[in-house]
Design a protein around this motif. Sequence first.
Motif, PDB file in Angstrom:
ATOM      1  N   ALA A  58      44.768  43.270  36.220  1.00 33.99           N
ATOM      2  CA  ALA A  58      45.647  42.544  36.656  1.00 33.99           C
ATOM      3  C   ALA A  58      46.332  43.104  37.980  1.00 33.99           C
ATOM      4  CB  ALA A  58      47.038  42.243  35.931  1.00 33.99           C
ATOM      5  N   ARG A  59      46.555  44.402  37.993  1.00 33.95           N
ATOM      6  CA  ARG A  59      47.160  45.091  39.043  1.00 33.95           C
ATOM      7  C   ARG A  59      46.153  45.060  40.449  1.00 33.95           C
ATOM      8  NH1 ARG A  59      47.210  50.467  39.760  1.00 33.95           N
ATOM      9  NH2 ARG A  59      46.565  50.909  37.573  1.00 33.95           N
ATOM     10  N   ALA A  60      45.081  45.076  40.234  1.00 38.05           N
ATOM     11  CA  ALA A  60      44.029  45.202  41.133  1.00 38.05           C
ATOM     12  C   ALA A  60      43.953  43.521  41.822  1.00 38.05           C
ATOM     13  CB  ALA A  60      42.503  45.256  40.628  1.00 38.05           C
ATOM     14  N   SER A  61      44.107  42.662  40.993  1.00 39.06           N
ATOM     15  CA  SER A  61      44.058  41.062  41.388  1.00 39.06           C
ATOM     16  C   SER A  61      45.301  40.817  42.238  1.00 39.06           C
ATOM     17  CB  SER A  61      44.014  40.206  40.375  1.00 39.06           C
ATOM     18  OG  SER A  61      42.993  39.989  39.647  1.00 39.06           O
ATOM     19  N   ILE A  62      46.447  41.583  41.913  1.00 37.94           N
ATOM     20  CA  ILE A  62      47.638  41.384  42.767  1.00 37.94           C
ATOM     21  C   ILE A  62      47.636  42.221  44.165  1.00 37.94           C
ATOM     22  CG2 ILE A  62      49.948  41.649  42.568  1.00 37.94           C
ATOM     23  CD1 ILE A  62      49.152  39.447  40.915  1.00 37.94           C
ATOM     24  N   ALA A  63      47.266  43.330  43.837  1.00 38.07           N
ATOM     25  CA  ALA A  63      47.103  44.323  45.070  1.00 38.07           C
ATOM     26  C   ALA A  63      46.197  43.484  46.085  1.00 38.07           C
ATOM     27  CB  ALA A  63      46.429  45.546  44.827  1.00 38.07           C
ATOM     28  N   VAL A  64      45.125  42.880  46.038  1.00 37.71           N
ATOM     29  CA  VAL A  64      43.964  42.340  46.947  1.00 37.71           C
ATOM     30  C   VAL A  64      44.975  40.937  47.098  1.00 37.71           C
ATOM     31  CG1 VAL A  64      41.857  41.273  47.014  1.00 37.71           C
ATOM     32  CG2 VAL A  64      42.060  43.330  45.804  1.00 37.71           C
TER      33      VAL A  64
ATOM     34  N   VAL B 181      55.020  39.324  39.031  1.00 35.09           N
ATOM     35  CA  VAL B 181      56.436  40.156  39.261  1.00 35.09           C
ATOM     36  C   VAL B 181      57.450  39.622  38.537  1.00 35.09           C
ATOM     37  CG1 VAL B 181      58.073  40.820  41.005  1.00 35.09           C
ATOM     38  CG2 VAL B 181      55.622  40.814  41.662  1.00 35.09           C
ATOM     39  N   LEU B 182      57.784  38.329  38.565  1.00 32.02           N
ATOM     40  CA  LEU B 182      58.742  37.515  38.040  1.00 32.02           C
ATOM     41  C   LEU B 182      58.659  37.352  36.357  1.00 32.02           C
ATOM     42  CD1 LEU B 182      61.350  36.252  38.330  1.00 32.02           C
ATOM     43  CD2 LEU B 182      60.200  34.028  38.928  1.00 32.02           C
ATOM     44  N   ASN B 183      57.333  37.021  35.844  1.00 35.12           N
ATOM     45  CA  ASN B 183      57.349  36.877  34.440  1.00 35.12           C
ATOM     46  C   ASN B 183      56.380  37.627  33.920  1.00 35.12           C
ATOM     47  OD1 ASN B 183      58.771  34.408  34.717  1.00 35.12           O
ATOM     48  ND2 ASN B 183      57.187  33.362  35.570  1.00 35.12           N
ATOM     49  N   GLY B 184      55.579  38.563  34.262  1.00 33.34           N
ATOM     50  CA  GLY B 184      54.729  39.469  34.069  1.00 33.34           C
ATOM     51  C   GLY B 184      53.604  38.934  33.640  1.00 33.34           C
ATOM     52  N   ILE B 185      52.983  37.761  34.005  1.00 36.25           N
ATOM     53  CA  ILE B 185      52.000  36.824  33.545  1.00 36.25           C
ATOM     54  C   ILE B 185      50.667  37.221  34.547  1.00 36.25           C
ATOM     55  CG2 ILE B 185      50.790  34.777  33.698  1.00 36.25           C
ATOM     56  CD1 ILE B 185      53.376  33.485  32.881  1.00 36.25           C
ATOM     57  N   ALA B 186      49.660  37.929  33.982  1.00 36.82           N
ATOM     58  CA  ALA B 186      48.561  38.023  35.036  1.00 36.82           C
ATOM     59  C   ALA B 186      47.597  37.084  35.335  1.00 36.82           C
ATOM     60  CB  ALA B 186      47.463  39.077  33.976  1.00 36.82           C
ATOM     61  N   PRO B 187      47.216  37.216  36.546  1.00 35.29           N
ATOM     62  CA  PRO B 187      45.994  36.162  36.941  1.00 35.29           C
ATOM     63  C   PRO B 187      45.221  35.817  36.015  1.00 35.29           C
ATOM     64  CG  PRO B 187      46.525  37.597  38.610  1.00 35.29           C
ATOM     65  CD  PRO B 187      47.101  38.257  37.218  1.00 35.29           C
ATOM     66  N   ALA B 188      44.272  34.754  36.071  1.00 29.69           N
ATOM     67  CA  ALA B 188      43.025  34.329  35.593  1.00 29.69           C
ATOM     68  C   ALA B 188      42.202  35.516  35.942  1.00 29.69           C
ATOM     69  CB  ALA B 188      42.696  32.827  35.293  1.00 29.69           C
ATOM     70  N   ARG B 189      40.985  35.624  35.128  1.00 32.78           N
ATOM     71  CA  ARG B 189      39.983  36.252  35.464  1.00 32.78           C
ATOM     72  C   ARG B 189      38.599  35.509  36.007  1.00 32.78           C
ATOM     73  NH1 ARG B 189      40.241  39.982  30.495  1.00 32.78           N
ATOM     74  NH2 ARG B 189      42.133  41.570  30.921  1.00 32.78           N
ATOM     75  N   HIS B 190      38.359  35.337  37.282  1.00 33.47           N
ATOM     76  CA  HIS B 190      37.432  34.814  37.871  1.00 33.47           C
ATOM     77  C   HIS B 190      37.090  35.583  39.070  1.00 33.47           C
ATOM     78  CE1 HIS B 190      39.871  32.113  39.943  1.00 33.47           C
ATOM     79  NE2 HIS B 190      40.344  31.677  38.794  1.00 33.47           N
ATOM     80  N   SER B 191      36.049  35.069  39.771  1.00 27.08           N
ATOM     81  CA  SER B 191      35.974  35.323  41.112  1.00 27.08           C
ATOM     82  C   SER B 191      36.670  35.194  42.358  1.00 27.08           C
ATOM     83  CB  SER B 191      34.451  34.971  41.642  1.00 27.08           C
ATOM     84  OG  SER B 191      33.281  35.443  40.687  1.00 27.08           O
ATOM     85  N   TRP B 192      37.637  34.315  41.963  1.00 23.94           N
ATOM     86  CA  TRP B 192      38.663  33.755  42.858  1.00 23.94           C
ATOM     87  C   TRP B 192      40.127  34.528  42.722  1.00 23.94           C
ATOM     88  CZ3 TRP B 192      34.718  31.150  41.159  1.00 23.94           C
ATOM     89  CH2 TRP B 192      33.707  30.527  42.187  1.00 23.94           C
ATOM     90  N   ASN B 193      40.144  35.390  41.739  1.00 28.41           N
ATOM     91  CA  ASN B 193      41.301  36.299  41.593  1.00 28.41           C
ATOM     92  C   ASN B 193      41.161  37.716  41.698  1.00 28.41           C
ATOM     93  OD1 ASN B 193      43.352  34.338  41.457  1.00 28.41           O
ATOM     94  ND2 ASN B 193      42.902  33.879  39.237  1.00 28.41           N
TER      95      ASN B 193
ATOM     96  N   PRO C 102      38.784  40.907  42.050  1.00 31.20           N
ATOM     97  CA  PRO C 102      39.390  41.562  43.059  1.00 31.20           C
ATOM     98  C   PRO C 102      38.294  41.924  44.014  1.00 31.20           C
ATOM     99  CG  PRO C 102      40.285  42.146  41.135  1.00 31.20           C
ATOM    100  CD  PRO C 102      39.103  41.423  40.583  1.00 31.20           C
ATOM    101  N   VAL C 103      37.320  42.272  43.768  1.00 29.94           N
ATOM    102  CA  VAL C 103      36.129  43.139  44.662  1.00 29.94           C
ATOM    103  C   VAL C 103      35.765  41.935  45.684  1.00 29.94           C
ATOM    104  CG1 VAL C 103      34.115  44.124  45.112  1.00 29.94           C
ATOM    105  CG2 VAL C 103      35.744  44.836  43.299  1.00 29.94           C
ATOM    106  N   SER C 104      35.363  40.624  44.805  1.00 24.82           N
ATOM    107  CA  SER C 104      35.044  39.663  45.714  1.00 24.82           C
ATOM    108  C   SER C 104      36.090  39.092  46.661  1.00 24.82           C
ATOM    109  CB  SER C 104      34.792  38.471  44.721  1.00 24.82           C
ATOM    110  OG  SER C 104      34.437  37.280  45.345  1.00 24.82           O
ATOM    111  N   GLN C 105      37.261  38.923  46.085  1.00 22.12           N
ATOM    112  CA  GLN C 105      38.320  38.618  46.979  1.00 22.12           C
ATOM    113  C   GLN C 105      38.846  39.759  48.151  1.00 22.12           C
ATOM    114  OE1 GLN C 105      40.625  35.538  46.958  1.00 22.12           O
ATOM    115  NE2 GLN C 105      38.452  35.049  46.277  1.00 22.12           N
ATOM    116  N   LEU C 106      38.573  41.024  47.872  1.00 22.85           N
ATOM    117  CA  LEU C 106      38.816  42.118  48.821  1.00 22.85           C
ATOM    118  C   LEU C 106      37.544  41.775  50.263  1.00 22.85           C
ATOM    119  CD1 LEU C 106      40.043  44.987  49.526  1.00 22.85           C
ATOM    120  CD2 LEU C 106      37.817  45.770  48.698  1.00 22.85           C
TER     121      LEU C 106
END
Length: 414
Positions: A336-342, A402-414, A251-255
Amino acid sequence: MSSTATIAIEENQADLLPRVVPAHRIGSDHEALDIARALAAEFRTGASERDRERRLPWAEIEKFSASGLGGISVPRAFGGAEVSYRTLAEVFRVLCSADPALGQIPQNHFGILGVVAQNADAAQKARIYADVLAGQRIGNAGPERGTKNILEMKARLLETPSGYRLNGKKFYSTGALFAHWVPVKALDEQGRVVLVFVKRGTQGLTVVDDWSGFGQRTTASGTVLLDNLPVAAENVISLHKLAEQASIQGPVSQLIQAAIDAGIAEAAVDDAISFVRTRSRPWADSGVERASDDPYIIRDIGDLKIRLHAANALLAKAAGVLDQISAVTIDAEASARASIAVAKAKVLTTEIALHASEKLFELAGSAATLAEHNLDRHWRNARTHTLHDPVRWKLHAIGNYVLNGIAPARHSWN
């Protein structure tokens, strides 16, 4: 200074260590923002010419280093200002509104510092942070061409009787040409991901200025060659457990990526307003004396400003989420919440950067297309930079979470 003369490092030539300019020590968020605004005002002059001539901003990047901005994310325990993520995003947004190519150059510098904070040992942190606070820059040698996807790599770190040796070929290496340290992602002999810090000037390292993208033209995001390069063990950081750790590194990278796009958008909107006010002619059927009195232009400028404001607001909100999450222990849900916010901010900054840089011409008129104005650089920069990671996958990540409660994969692009 020509990028094809004394600065360019040609393949098979000895690599050179850039000059280290002593850096000011920034002490607060307020000071960091003041310095960023002052530098942006200076960097704005000549940005168009640097783009037109593909002239690398060596003098400007040295001023950036001397200002101390390169050290603002270093933890206070190691002598840095440890500014908030909100401040970090604003620094990038402000600098990129002046020159997004110049503003992108330290992008990986800060991304790598985030990796160091999470994965390096105490001795490595002390050594790297000290170099950064002294004015040294960190580059990037992660992505490769010709692989299945951006996460796959062929670079290898091997153990030999004479120590570690690094081999590989990297591309999209933004910041490497300007850097004092080039962090290289590679696989060790067990197939585990490692980050290898390579000092510029090391035998076997070649940084090639062969970036030919039509946008972000002066980032020097070209090739890094690694030919049996010797590596000290203390310069190797293990990353193989990175995806398993709950963090906000991605998320920091994406921010930062979103902040760069927000800066591009602001420059495009500002130039559209300026051109309409000072150069555009009203349409013959409008019945007005000035283009700025055309009701349709007025409406569209209002629309651009609202979209820009919304994107900037989501960017600031996302940065605030990262500040809140980083203040406590980070678990999987928080990551996951950080990734979605960004991701939400990234959607809007991508859309406004592309929309504003194209809408500029419709509002300003045919005169705005003349090469002397070089206004197409805004669209070229937006189109090039927003391709780093497809925004369609940001929308998918948000919807799936939001729909399925599935968190994004963890890497520099999420």
